[in-house]
Design an enzyme around this catalytic site. Structure first.
Site, PDB file in Angstrom:
ATOM      1  N   HIS A  19       0.852  -1.183   0.000  1.00  0.00           N
ATOM      2  CA  HIS A  19       0.000   0.000   0.000  1.00  0.00           C
ATOM      3  C   HIS A  19       0.890   1.236   0.000  1.00  0.00           C
ATOM      4  O   HIS A  19       2.124   1.133  -0.050  1.00  0.00           O
ATOM      5  CB  HIS A  19      -0.979  -0.014   1.183  1.00  0.00           C
ATOM      6  CG  HIS A  19      -0.352  -0.124   2.540  1.00  0.00           C
ATOM      7  ND1 HIS A  19       0.560   0.803   3.022  1.00  0.00           N
ATOM      8  CD2 HIS A  19      -0.510  -1.039   3.539  1.00  0.00           C
ATOM      9  CE1 HIS A  19       0.925   0.479   4.247  1.00  0.00           C
ATOM     10  NE2 HIS A  19       0.310  -0.645   4.591  1.00  0.00           N
ATOM     11  N   HIS A  22       4.002   1.551   2.324  1.00  0.00           N
ATOM     12  CA  HIS A  22       5.230   0.906   1.854  1.00  0.00           C
ATOM     13  C   HIS A  22       5.883   1.754   0.764  1.00  0.00           C
ATOM     14  O   HIS A  22       7.110   1.926   0.725  1.00  0.00           O
ATOM     15  CB  HIS A  22       4.931  -0.481   1.289  1.00  0.00           C
ATOM     16  CG  HIS A  22       4.210  -1.392   2.222  1.00  0.00           C
ATOM     17  ND1 HIS A  22       2.914  -1.833   1.986  1.00  0.00           N
ATOM     18  CD2 HIS A  22       4.574  -1.952   3.402  1.00  0.00           C
ATOM     19  CE1 HIS A  22       2.537  -2.636   2.969  1.00  0.00           C
ATOM     20  NE2 HIS A  22       3.520  -2.721   3.841  1.00  0.00           N
ATOM     21  N   CYS A 128       2.549 -10.710  19.315  1.00  0.00           N
ATOM     22  CA  CYS A 128       1.652 -10.236  18.258  1.00  0.00           C
ATOM     23  C   CYS A 128       2.110 -10.816  16.937  1.00  0.00           C
ATOM     24  O   CYS A 128       3.214 -10.518  16.464  1.00  0.00           O
ATOM     25  CB  CYS A 128       1.643  -8.700  18.180  1.00  0.00           C
ATOM     26  SG  CYS A 128       0.681  -8.071  16.773  1.00  0.00           S
ATOM     27  N   CYS A 131       2.698  -8.078  14.190  1.00  0.00           N
ATOM     28  CA  CYS A 131       4.005  -7.405  14.298  1.00  0.00           C
ATOM     29  C   CYS A 131       5.161  -8.403  14.239  1.00  0.00           C
ATOM     30  O   CYS A 131       6.307  -8.004  14.045  1.00  0.00           O
ATOM     31  CB  CYS A 131       4.122  -6.644  15.615  1.00  0.00           C
ATOM     32  SG  CYS A 131       2.996  -5.269  15.816  1.00  0.00           S
ATOM     33  N   CYS A 145      -2.611  -5.343  20.863  1.00  0.00           N
ATOM     34  CA  CYS A 145      -1.460  -4.686  20.241  1.00  0.00           C
ATOM     35  C   CYS A 145      -1.859  -3.264  19.873  1.00  0.00           C
ATOM     36  O   CYS A 145      -2.900  -3.049  19.234  1.00  0.00           O
ATOM     37  CB  CYS A 145      -1.034  -5.446  18.981  1.00  0.00           C
ATOM     38  SG  CYS A 145       0.145  -4.542  17.954  1.00  0.00           S
ATOM     39  N   HIS A 148      -2.004  -2.938  15.805  1.00  0.00           N
ATOM     40  CA  HIS A 148      -3.030  -3.670  15.055  1.00  0.00           C
ATOM     41  C   HIS A 148      -4.398  -3.675  15.719  1.00  0.00           C
ATOM     42  O   HIS A 148      -5.381  -4.126  15.123  1.00  0.00           O
ATOM     43  CB  HIS A 148      -2.572  -5.122  14.819  1.00  0.00           C
ATOM     44  CG  HIS A 148      -1.400  -5.234  13.900  1.00  0.00           C
ATOM     45  ND1 HIS A 148      -0.097  -5.224  14.354  1.00  0.00           N
ATOM     46  CD2 HIS A 148      -1.324  -5.322  12.556  1.00  0.00           C
ATOM     47  CE1 HIS A 148       0.726  -5.329  13.322  1.00  0.00           C
ATOM     48  NE2 HIS A 148       0.016  -5.380  12.229  1.00  0.00           N
ATOM     49  N   LYS A 301      -3.054   4.800  11.459  1.00  0.00           N
ATOM     50  CA  LYS A 301      -1.974   4.320  10.610  1.00  0.00           C
ATOM     51  C   LYS A 301      -2.550   3.500   9.461  1.00  0.00           C
ATOM     52  O   LYS A 301      -3.447   2.678   9.653  1.00  0.00           O
ATOM     53  CB  LYS A 301      -1.016   3.450  11.424  1.00  0.00           C
ATOM     54  CG  LYS A 301       0.128   2.837  10.618  1.00  0.00           C
ATOM     55  CD  LYS A 301       1.012   2.004  11.520  1.00  0.00           C
ATOM     56  CE  LYS A 301       2.183   1.398  10.770  1.00  0.00           C
ATOM     57  NZ  LYS A 301       1.784   0.276   9.902  1.00  0.00           N
ATOM     58  N   LYS A 304      -3.563  -2.611   5.922  1.00  0.00           N
ATOM     59  CA  LYS A 304      -4.480  -3.517   5.205  1.00  0.00           C
ATOM     60  C   LYS A 304      -5.439  -4.195   6.182  1.00  0.00           C
ATOM     61  O   LYS A 304      -6.618  -4.367   5.900  1.00  0.00           O
ATOM     62  CB  LYS A 304      -3.674  -4.579   4.459  1.00  0.00           C
ATOM     63  CG  LYS A 304      -2.906  -4.047   3.246  1.00  0.00           C
ATOM     64  CD  LYS A 304      -3.808  -3.853   2.055  1.00  0.00           C
ATOM     65  CE  LYS A 304      -2.985  -3.514   0.817  1.00  0.00           C
ATOM     66  NZ  LYS A 304      -3.810  -3.330  -0.378  1.00  0.00           N
TER      67      LYS A 304
END
Length: 514
Positions: A19, A22, A128, A131, A145, A148, A301, A304
């Protein structure tokens, strides 16, 4: 032997397609390495994919595909094509499933074992999978987490540990004595606070699944994915190879890394675990870790897993690749969080790229066609423009090498605006009504063309395709390929040769469809 400027991006998990988060990191790396090449430096630019670990394994299983097949497909059909579309000029692409990486990881790990930095122990605590990180209870928010927003899993395994705690004080000394090693300041402060709070030894193997690099002395365990992945920066350039061989020479020429670009969520891995691994192996440490902020969508943040990921093609199909590259480094101070907005990007595209930059190129080349028969007139100079350009080159170079992309781009755009003002003040279209003032028109248009030459070179690292088009429009190819032009030569006035053919091409930044 001069050391190369060696830049790395993180290697990205192949549990999904890339995405714009990145892409943000990778474009920043591409712009910085292009700038250093334009400074005349030898450059090595590495990116790649992280293909081991439980997250990748679970994603492959959910898609009823073997993990290696899943990785192969995602790399070839998603990751590499996106980097090609974004005009990323990386020198190497490392995959952690490649034999060159696996063999060198095992050799490195065996070296740490032989040196007494690894021991067997039991890990119990939160983990996690998203992560791929062992968490502290203090990291969690209501058992979730914080990145996430999902519950962590509690692990209990007997595996192998790295004596990370032995390196807490040496790392603290490093960051206190060498603040350049971790940037920006907010990132360094976070790392120092973490180290001051006490560091536990790190579990570096897993026994509950087999998708990973086998531990050399214990085939029932695989290397913890981060311990495996972090080594990519060194394995890609020949870590552990014979120093007299070709790969050994490559390692000596590139190592240590000049800049690690990372997102702030993976800062601890790169500023604590990674340098500790290198200290244990008695290898030089990276010169600088730079942690940029997050791209936010709706205040969160980009992710996906949270359905906030935006594919780069969703943006480039509308605005174009160069506008994508320009916008994210221009609009967001590198190192800070920044929100992506379609409206803001459209506004900047129109005002800065189409009106300021694109319109300048169109006006200048059209007037050279109209008033000079499409041929560059005799050399001229304007002291104010020349001085402005000298200052621009200095400011831009100072900013880019500090990774202050926003300031660097702004300084170039300020020069562009000044050239627009120069044209507006001189009004060559009004002078054209008086044939006796042809010499004045020629001087104005030569100075404008020379300014466009400078803008094409300065903007090339940020917008290579647009700069190449402009270079061709003004006849810059007579000076050589734009990729070979050097930043330190840009301000030398009068490089465009009189008599060079100039042509008004298509608009550099066409009007956007609604």
């Amino acid at each position: 032997m001069a050391k190369a400027f060696y830049l790395t991006t993180p290697i990205y998990y192949v549990n999904d397609a890339p995405h714009i988060g990145h892409a943000y990191t990778t474009v920043a790396g591409d712009v910085l390495t292009r700038w250093h090449r334009a400074r005349g430096e030898e450059v090595w630019f590495l990116t790649g994919t992280d293909e081991h670990g439980e997250k990748v394994l679970r994603t492959a299983e959910a898609n009823n595909v073997a993990p290696q097949d899943w990785c192969d497909r995602l790399v070839e059909e998603a990751w590499k094509p996106v980097w090609k579309d974004l005009n990323i000029a990386n020198d190497d692409f490392i995959r952690t499933t490649q034999p060159r990486h696996i063999v060198r990881v095992q050799k490195f790990l065996q070296g740490l074992m032989d040196s007494g930095f690894i021991y067997e122990g039991k890990y119990e605590g939160p983990y996690c999978v998203g992560c791929e990180e062992f968490k502290l209870e203090s990291d969690l928010i209501d058992g979730n987490c914080p990145i996430h927003s999902k519950p962590v899993e509690n692990l209990s395994e007997t595996n192998w540990f790295f004596k990370l705690s032995e390196f807490a004080q040496p790392l603290l000394d490093r960051y206190r004595n060498n603040p350049e090693a971790c940037q920006p300041e907010s990132a360094r402060n976070e790392v120092v606070a973490f180290l001051e709070g006490g560091v536990q030894d790190l579990s570096i193997s897993r026994s509950s699944f087999s998708w990973g690099i086998p531990v050399p002395w214990d085939q029932d365990q695989v290397v913890y994915v981060w311990f495996d992945a972090l080594l990519n920066y060194a394995t890609a350039v020949g870590l552990g190879e014979d120093s007299d061989g070709e790969l050994g020479e490559k390692f000596k020429k590139t190592w240590p890394v000049s800049v690690h670009l990372v997102g702030k969520d993976i800062l601890r891995f790169h500023a604590v675990i990674w340098p500790a691994m290198l200290m244990a192996a008695k290898l030089p440490l990276p010169e600088r870790v730079f942690a940029h902020g997050w791209l936010l969508v709706g205040g969160e943040k980009m992710s996906k897993s949270k359905l906030t990921g935006i594919a780069p093609a969703d943006i480039t199909s509308h605005f174009g690749v160069d506008a994508f590259r320009y916008y994210f480094l221009r609009a967001i101070p590198f190192g800070s969080d920044g929100s992506f907005s379609w409206e803001d990007m459209a506004a900047r595209y129109t005002s800065e790229l189409a009106n300021d930059f694109g319109n300048l190129a169109s006006r200048a080349t059209a007037m050279i066609e109209k008033y000079c028969d499409g041929v560059l007139p005799e050399r001229s100079s304007d002291q104010e423009l020349e001085k402005f350009l000298v200052d621009t080159c200095r400011k831009a170079d100072d900013a880019f090498i500090k990774l202050d992309f926003q300031t660097g781009i702004n300084s170039i755009m300020e020069f562009c605006k000044r050239v627009n003002g120069y044209l507006t003040e001189k009004e060559p279209w009004s002078l054209a009504k008086d044939p006796s003032r042809k010499k004045e028109i020629d001087e104005i248009l030569y100075n404008t063309a020379e300014s466009l030459r400078a803008l094409a070179i300065l903007f090339y690292p940020v917008m290579p395709t647009t700069s190449e088009k402009l270079w061709e429009m003004i006849g810059g190819n007579s000076l050589g390929d734009i990729s070979q032009m050097k930043i330190f030569d840009v301000a030398q006035w009068g490089q465009l040769e009189p008599g060079t053919k100039v042509s008004k091409g298509d608009a550099l930044f066409p009007r956007l469809e609604d």
